[in-house]
Design a protein around this motif. Structure first.
Motif, PDB file in Angstrom:
ATOM      1  N   VAL A  88       0.836  -1.196   0.000  1.00 34.86           N
ATOM      2  CA  VAL A  88       0.000   0.000   0.000  1.00 34.86           C
ATOM      3  C   VAL A  88       0.869   1.244   0.000  1.00 34.86           C
ATOM      4  CG1 VAL A  88      -1.591   1.356   1.367  1.00 34.86           C
ATOM      5  CG2 VAL A  88      -1.958  -1.092   1.082  1.00 34.86           C
TER       6      VAL A  88
ATOM      7  N   LEU B 114       1.068   4.141  -2.674  1.00 36.10           N
ATOM      8  CA  LEU B 114       0.926   5.522  -2.249  1.00 36.10           C
ATOM      9  C   LEU B 114       2.050   6.362  -2.844  1.00 36.10           C
ATOM     10  CD1 LEU B 114      -0.698   7.375  -0.430  1.00 36.10           C
ATOM     11  CD2 LEU B 114       0.823   6.798   1.440  1.00 36.10           C
TER      12      LEU B 114
ATOM     13  N   LEU C  22     -12.159  21.323  -3.455  1.00 38.32           N
ATOM     14  CA  LEU C  22     -11.624  20.950  -2.149  1.00 38.32           C
ATOM     15  C   LEU C  22     -10.705  19.741  -2.231  1.00 38.32           C
ATOM     16  CD1 LEU C  22     -14.466  21.056   0.538  1.00 38.32           C
ATOM     17  CD2 LEU C  22     -12.414  22.482   0.409  1.00 38.32           C
ATOM     18  N   LEU C  23      -9.676  19.744  -1.430  1.00 34.03           N
ATOM     19  CA  LEU C  23      -8.880  18.533  -1.216  1.00 34.03           C
ATOM     20  C   LEU C  23      -9.297  17.967   0.126  1.00 34.03           C
ATOM     21  CD1 LEU C  23      -5.123  19.138  -2.080  1.00 34.03           C
ATOM     22  CD2 LEU C  23      -6.742  17.607  -3.189  1.00 34.03           C
ATOM     23  N   ARG C  24      -9.418  16.653   0.180  1.00 37.02           N
ATOM     24  CA  ARG C  24      -9.820  16.033   1.442  1.00 37.02           C
ATOM     25  C   ARG C  24      -8.756  15.053   1.886  1.00 37.02           C
ATOM     26  NH1 ARG C  24     -15.530  16.690   2.027  1.00 37.02           N
ATOM     27  NH2 ARG C  24     -16.375  17.621   0.121  1.00 37.02           N
ATOM     28  N   ASP C  25      -8.725  14.783   3.165  1.00 37.33           N
ATOM     29  CA  ASP C  25      -7.779  13.789   3.671  1.00 37.33           C
ATOM     30  C   ASP C  25      -8.409  12.402   3.576  1.00 37.33           C
ATOM     31  OD1 ASP C  25      -9.543  13.484   5.740  1.00 37.33           O
ATOM     32  OD2 ASP C  25      -8.284  14.463   7.240  1.00 37.33           O
ATOM     33  N   ALA C  26      -7.693  11.400   4.121  1.00 39.58           N
ATOM     34  CA  ALA C  26      -8.143  10.023   3.987  1.00 39.58           C
ATOM     35  C   ALA C  26      -9.514   9.807   4.608  1.00 39.58           C
ATOM     36  CB  ALA C  26      -7.124   9.087   4.612  1.00 39.58           C
ATOM     37  N   ASP C  27      -9.852  10.604   5.606  1.00 36.57           N
ATOM     38  CA  ASP C  27     -11.152  10.431   6.253  1.00 36.57           C
ATOM     39  C   ASP C  27     -12.235  11.225   5.552  1.00 36.57           C
ATOM     40  OD1 ASP C  27     -10.000   8.797   8.161  1.00 36.57           O
ATOM     41  OD2 ASP C  27      -9.392  10.527   9.374  1.00 36.57           O
ATOM     42  N   GLY C  28     -11.878  11.876   4.449  1.00 32.55           N
ATOM     43  CA  GLY C  28     -12.878  12.647   3.723  1.00 32.55           C
ATOM     44  C   GLY C  28     -13.071  14.046   4.277  1.00 32.55           C
TER      45      GLY C  28
ATOM     46  N   GLU D 116     -10.628  14.776  -5.812  1.00 29.93           N
ATOM     47  CA  GLU D 116     -10.850  15.674  -4.694  1.00 29.93           C
ATOM     48  C   GLU D 116     -10.676  14.946  -3.384  1.00 29.93           C
ATOM     49  OE1 GLU D 116     -14.559  17.956  -5.296  1.00 29.93           O
ATOM     50  OE2 GLU D 116     -14.112  17.404  -7.368  1.00 29.93           O
TER      51      GLU D 116
ATOM     52  N   VAL E 263      -8.622  12.095  -1.353  1.00 25.05           N
ATOM     53  CA  VAL E 263      -7.423  11.271  -1.396  1.00 25.05           C
ATOM     54  C   VAL E 263      -7.828   9.865  -0.955  1.00 25.05           C
ATOM     55  CG1 VAL E 263      -5.069  11.053  -0.600  1.00 25.05           C
ATOM     56  CG2 VAL E 263      -6.116  13.292  -0.795  1.00 25.05           C
TER      57      VAL E 263
END
Lengths: 657, 267
Positions: A109, A113, A213-219, B3, B5
Motif C-alpha cells: 500500500v 501511495l 476541495l482537497l480532502r484527507d483520507a477520512d474525507g 478531490e 485522497v
C-alpha cells in the motif's frame, strides 16, 4: 476394543470437532498409526493431531473421552500437555505468518501511495495549467512553476506562503473569497470563473480558474486546490488559429473543410439540400476593377448569404475563389434559389462602381443517406457546371443519371494513360474505297480501345491532354507499318491515311513530326495522306499549307459544307474533304443540295470523301450524287490481318462487294 | 485531480474484523486478530453451530474440487478465496494431480499478502487481487497469470462467499459473466448461507455481520436456483452442506448446516 475399530470411532469424533482436509480412509489410517504409537510416544501423536488440523476447541476433549477406557492416565496426560504445546507453537507460527502478511500488505500500500504521489507530482510539475494548493486561510502551501510563470514569478516556491487571492484584481477579490467559502462549506463542489490576475509587473492577465476541495483520507476537507488557465496572448492566438483552420480569412465564413464536416454531421440525421453557387462573371470584376474591389465584392456576397442563411437556419461557406455553398434542411428548392438570387441582386456599389451580381447555382436535393459529404459536394459542383453552361443566373438540379454518364466518361479518361502505357490502345486500319472504281484507295489508321470508336477515343484523349502524344505515336507507328508494307508488297501496299485530332492538327510541331516520321520509317511521302481537322484551318492555322509545300497530300476532316469552310477550300491547297453525314435519301430535297455542295467542292478541285458509310446502299446513294470515296464499308483490320490479306490475296487487294 | 485522497485502502486496519479471518477463526485457525475473534464470539452466540458450519463448508469445498477432478477438471478459479487456511484448493487438487493449476481471487489486502506467502514457490498457483463481483477485471487478471486455459473446462469455485454479494450487485449477472468466459463442460461449485434452515439463527448472523465490513445476504432455495442459469445441476442438486455427496455415512444434522451447496455443469 480392537485398535482399528477405535481408530474409526476416533475419526468420527474428531471430524465433527474440526475440519481435517483428508479423506476418511486417510484420517483413519493416520489415527490407527497414532494409536499404535501412543503408549510409547504421546508427544509425537500430539504433534500429528495438530498437523492434521485436529485443532477444534473440542478436539482434545473428544480424544481423551474416547481413549480413556483404553489408555493409561499418564499417557493421556502427556498427550494433553504435548497437544497444548503443539497448539501454542502452531498458533505462534500462524500469528507470525499473518503478521508477515500484514507487513507485506502495508508495504505494498505504501508503495502504491508513493507511486500515486509521484504521479501527482508529475502532473503538478508538468501541467500546462497553473495549480495552487492553499490552506483555508488562502495561503499557498504549494504551487507549480506554471502558475509562477502566469503571475510573473520565477518558480512555484516563490508563491509559497503568499495569499493567492492577492494576485487577483482588487475588484475581483471579494467575489472570489466568497466563492472559496461556498466550496469550503460544501454548498458547491467547485467553482469556475474568469478573472483578471495582476502579474508582479502589474500587467493584467485574463485567466480561467477552477477551485475545489482537497480532502484527507477520512474525507475531511483540508485544502483548496485551484487550477488557473492563462487565456491571454498565446491562448487567444491558439484559439484564433483554430478559427482560421476552419474559416475563410477574407469573409469569415466557414471554409470548405469546415463545411464538409457540417454536411457530414447533418447528413446522417436529416434530409438536406445543398446549393453550390458560382458568381457570374466574377473574373470580369477582378480583372477589370482590381482584386481589392473583387475582395470587397466577395465580402458583400458573404454578408448577404450569411444573413439569408441565418434567416433560413442554413449553413453557408466560401468553398472556392468565387464559389459559395449553402446547406439547408430540405426546403423548396425553387424559392430558395429565388431568395439567393434576390439577395445577390440588391443594388451593389463597390468603390463607386455599380455592380450587377448574380450566381449560377448547382443544387443537390435530398441525397440518399449513404452519400458522403465529398460525393455531395462533387455532385453539386457538377450541377453548377451544367448551370454555368446554360448561361448566367441559371440553376441546375443534380441529375444522378447524367452524373453517372459523365463519371463513366471521366473514369474512362482517367484510365486512358494506363491503357495506352499497357498497349491496350491499338492501331487498326480501315479501307478507303473509291466509289467509282470500287478499288481500295488506301487504309486509314485509327485508334481502337475497348468498344470506343476512333473519334470517341480521340475526344477522350483530347480531354486528358493525351491526344498529342497519342497522335504522334499513331502517326509514327502507322508510318512504320506502311513502310513495312511498301517494302514487302511494293505497289500493292495501301496508301496510308492518317486523320489527326483537333489539337494535333493545330500543333505547331506537326510538320516536324510528320517529316520525322517519314524520315525515320522510310515511308515515301507520296504514300501518306494527312487529314487535318478542319477547325485548324478555319482558325487560320497554316499546317495544311506547310504540309502541302512539303509534298504531303492533305485532306480536311469534319467538313460540314459551311460557307466559311468552302471559302477555305479556295485558299488552302487540299486534296479532299471528309464529311460524316447520313446518306441523303433519293426522294429528299436535301439530295439536290448535297449534290450541289459536292459539285461546288469539286469545282475547287477538291475530292469529296464520306466517313462512316457502312452499307453498299448508302455508298450507292453517295456515289449517285457525286461523292468520290467512302470509309467504313469493311471493318477495320489489325496490321497483322492486313498483312495476311496482302499475303494471301493475289493482286489487287479485295474490293468492296 | 481527485478531490478525495482515496489511495489508502480500507481494510488494512487490524482493528476491523474481516470475514476471511473470522472464517479462519471458526475453523480453528490462528490467522486472526482480537477483533476477528470478538466478532467470532458474537457470531457463535447467534449461531452456536457456526464452527460446524465452517467445517462442513470447508469439507464441501474439498469434495467439490475432488468431484471436478474426477470429471477431468485440472484448472480452478477460486473466487473470494480468503485467508489460506486448512485444506486450500491447490493443496487438494495438486495432491490428486500435481499438474493442477489454481488461480485464487480475493480483494482483501491481508488475504492477498498471506496467500502470496503461502503460494511462494508454487508455479501452478497464484492469487490475483480483484473484486470477485467485477468479472471483467477478474477474468482479465486471471488470464494474465497464464495459468488458466479458457479453451479448456475450468472449475469455478464460489464457496461460502456469495452471501457477501448484495442483491443490487446483480449476483446472477456476475455468475453469468463467469459462465460465459468458460467453455462447456466447466463446473461451478457454489455454497452460501440460507434463511431456509434455522431462520432465527440466520437473522442473528445477519444482525451481527451488519456492522462488519462484510454484511451478509442469505438466499432462499429458489434464489439460489436462479443463480445457476446456463448450468445443469449435478446430483443431488441444491442441498444443505452435509448432503452434497457425503463421504461415507453422514452424521451431521442437515437442518443445522445453515448453508446450501450445489455444483453445476455448464451446458
Amino acid at each position: 476394543m480392537e485398535l482399528p475399530e477405535l481408530a474409526a470411532r476416533w475419526m468420527h469424533a474428531l471430524t465433527s470437532t474440526a475440519y481435517i482436509p483428508l479423506s476418511r480412509a486417510e484420517i483413519e489410517q493416520a489415527l490407527l498409526e497414532s494409536l499404535r504409537e501412543l503408549p510409547e510416544s504421546p508427544e509425537s501423536v500430539a504433534n500429528r493431531l495438530v498437523s492434521l488440523h485436529a485443532t477444534g476447541p473440542d478436539s482434545l476433549s473428544a480424544t481423551i473421552e474416547l481413549l480413556s477406557p483404553t489408555f493409561e492416565l499418564p499417557v493421556l496426560a502427556r498427550l494433553s500437555s504435548a497437544y497444548a504445546q503443539a497448539m501454542r507453537m502452531d498458533a505462534f507460527d500462524q500469528q507470525e505468518q499473518i503478521k508477515v502478511a500484514i507487513v507485506r500488505a502495508k508495504q505494498r500500500v505504501e508503495r502504491t501511495l508513493k507511486v500515486s504521489q509521484a504521479r501527482f507530482q508529475e502532473v503538478f510539475a508538468s501541467s500546462a495549467l497553473g495549480i495552487a494548493i492553499t490552506d483555508f486561510d488562502g495561503r499557498c502551501v504549494e504551487a507549480n512553476d506554471t502558475l509562477a510563470e502566469i503571475v510573473g514569478l520565477e518558480s512555484g516556491a516563490d508563491l509559497t506562503g503568499r495569499q493567492l487571492i492577492d494576485f487577483f484584481h482588487p475588484e475581483d477579490r471579494t467575489a472570489l473569497a466568497s466563492s472559496y467559502r461556498q466550496v469550503r462549506a460544501g454548498h458547491v463542489d467547485r467553482f469556475r470563473d474568469q478573472r483578471k490576475l495582476i502579474r508582479e509587473d502589474d500587467e493584467p492577465v485574463w485567466v480561467h480558474l477552477a477551485a475545489s476541495l482537497l480532502r484527507d483520507a477520512d474525507g475531511e476537507p483540508t485544502h483548496h486546490v485551484t487550477m488557473v488557465e492563462d487565456i491571454s496572448e498565446l491562448h487567444l492566438l491558439q484559439r484564433n488559429l483554430d478559427h482560421q483552420l476552419l474559416h475563410d480569412s477574407l469573409t469569415g465564413l466557414s471554409n470548405r473543410q469546415h463545411f464538409a464536416t457540417q454536411v457530414e454531421r447533418r447528413l446522417d440525421s436529416q434530409a438536406v439540400t445543398l446549393y453550390h453557387l458560382g458568381l457570374d462573371a466574377f473574373s470580369v470584376v477582378n480583372n477589370g476593377l482590381g482584386h481589392d474591389t473583387g475582395d470587397k465584392l466577395l465580402k458583400i456576397v458573404a454578408n448577404r448569404l450569411g444573413r439569408l442563411a441565418a434567416e433560413k437556419n442554413a449553413v453557408v461557406a466560401r468553398i472556392g475563389g468565387d464559389e459559395f455553398a449553402m446547406m439547408t434542411i430540405s426546403d423548396n428548392v425553387t424559392s430558395t434559389v429565388e431568395e439567393i438570387q434576390d439577395a445577390l441582386a440588391e443594388p451593389t456599389f463597390v468603390d463607386d462602381h455599380g455592380i450587377a451580381l448574380s450566381a449560377s447555382i448547382g443544387v443537390v436535393d435530398r441525397p440518399p443517406a449513404f452519400a458522403t459529404a465529398a460525393e455531395l459536394m462533387r455532385c453539386a459542383n457538377a450541377a453548377l457546371r451544367q448551370a454555368k453552361a446554360r448561361g448566367k443566373r441559371q440553376w441546375a438540379l443534380h441529375d444522378p443519371h447524367d452524373d453517372a454518364r459523365r463519371r463513366g466518361k471521366y473514369a474512362l479518361a482517367a484510365s486512358m494513360p494506363g491503357a495506352w502505357e499497357h498497349g491496350e490502345i491499338e492501331i487498326v486500319y480501315a479501307p478507303v474505297h473509291d466509289l467509282e472504281t470500287r478499288e481500295v484507295l488506301g487504309a486509314v489508321a485509327r485508334l481502337h480501345w475497348d468498344d470506343l470508336s476512333h473519334n470517341d477515343t480521340m475526344a477522350l484523349a483530347d480531354s486528358t491532354g493525351l491526344s498529342l502524344p497519342i497522335g504522334r505515336w499513331l502517326l509514327r507507328e502507322a508510318c512504320a507499318q506502311a513502310a513495312r508494307w511498301v517494302e514487302e508488297f511494293g505497289d500493292r501496299a495501301p496508301t496510308l491515311h492518317v486523320a489527326l485530332g483537333a489539337l494535333q492538327s493545330r500543333d505547331e510541331d506537326l510538320v516536324a513530326d510528320v517529316k520525322r516520321a517519314l524520315d525515320e520509317t522510310g515511308l515515301p511521302p507520296e504514300r501518306l495522306r494527312v487529314a487535318l481537322d478542319i477547325s485548324s484551318v478555319l482558325a487560320g492555322d497554316d499546317n495544311a499549307a506547310v504540309l502541302h509545300d512539303s509534298g504531303i497530300v492533305t485532306a480536311l476532316d469534319g467538313f460540314h459544307g459551311g460557307h466559311d469552310e468552302l471559302a477555305v477550300l479556295a485558299e488552302v491547297p487540299v486534296r479532299a474533304v471528309i464529311t460524316r453525314a447520313p446518306a441523303p435519301d433519293p426522294d429528299s430535297p436535301l439530295r439536290q443540295a448535297m449534290r450541289d455542295l459536292i459539285a461546288t467542292v469539286h469545282s475547287f478541285g477538291v475530292r469529296f470523301g464520306v466517313d462512316e458509310v457502312h452499307t453498299l446502299t448508302d455508298a450507292e446513294h453517295w456515289r449517285s450524287i457525286g461523292a468520290d470515296a467512302v470509309i467504313g464499308l469493311l471493318p477495320a483490320l489489325t496490321a497483322a490481318e492486313v498483312t495476311e490479306l496482302l499475303t494471301t490475296a493475289p493482286s489487287p487487294p479485295p474490293e468492296a462487294s | 485531480m481527485s478531490e478525495q485522497v482515496s489511495w489508502v485502502p480500507e481494510g488494512l486496519d487490524t482493528g476491523m474484523p474481516s470475514a476471511a479471518r473470522l472464517y479462519d477463526y471458526l475453523l480453528g485457525g490462528g490467522h486472526n486478530f482480537a477483533a476477528d475473534r470478538m466478532l467470532g464470539e458474537k457470531f457463535l452466540r447467534a449461531q452456536p453451530n457456526a464452527r460446524t458450519i465452517a467445517r462442513l463448508n470447508r469439507a464441501f469445498l474439498r469434495r467439490a474440487v475432488l468431484f471436478m477432478m474426477d470429471n477431468g477438471i485440472r484448472q480452478f478459479l477460486d473466487l473470494g478465496s480468503g485467508i489460506p487456511t486448512v485444506g486450500n484448493v491447490h493443496e487438494i487438487a495438486q495432491k490428486a494431480d500435481p499438474e493442477a493449476r489454481v488461480v485464487y481471487v480475493d480483494f482483501e489486502e491481508v488475504a492477498v499478502a498471506h496467500s502470496q506467502l503461502i503460494l511462494e514457490g508454487d508455479p501452478r498457483a497464484e492469487i490475483v487481487q480483484e473484486d470477485m463481483t467485477k468479472p471483467d477485471a477478474v477474468l482479465k487478471a486471471a488470464r494474465e497469470t497464464g495459468l488458466l486455459d479458457f479453451t479448456q473446462p475450468v472449475g469455478v469455485l464460489t464457496v461460502g462467499v456469495f452471501h457477501f454479494v448484495p442483491p443490487e450487485a446483480d449476483p446472477s449477472a456476475i455468475l453469468a459473466a463467469y459462465r460465459d468466459a468458460v467453455p462447456r463442460g466447466s463446473y461451478l461449485a457454489f455454497s452460501q448461507f440460507t434463511q431456509d434452515l434455522q431462520p432465527e439463527e440466520m437473522a442473528g448472523i445477519v444482525e451481527v455481520m451488519k456492522k462488519s465490513q462484510n454484511p451478509m445476504f442469505p438466499r432462499t432455495m429458489s434464489e439460489v436456483e436462479g443463480l445457476f442459469g446456463g448450468f445443469e445441476l449435478v446430483e443431488p442438486g441444491i442441498v444443505p452442506l452435509p448432503l452434497w455427496r457425503p463421504e461415507g455415512t453422514n452424521t451431521d444434522d442437515p437442518d443445522k448446516a445453515g448453508i446450501y451447496a450445489a455444483v453445476g455443469r455448464k451446458v
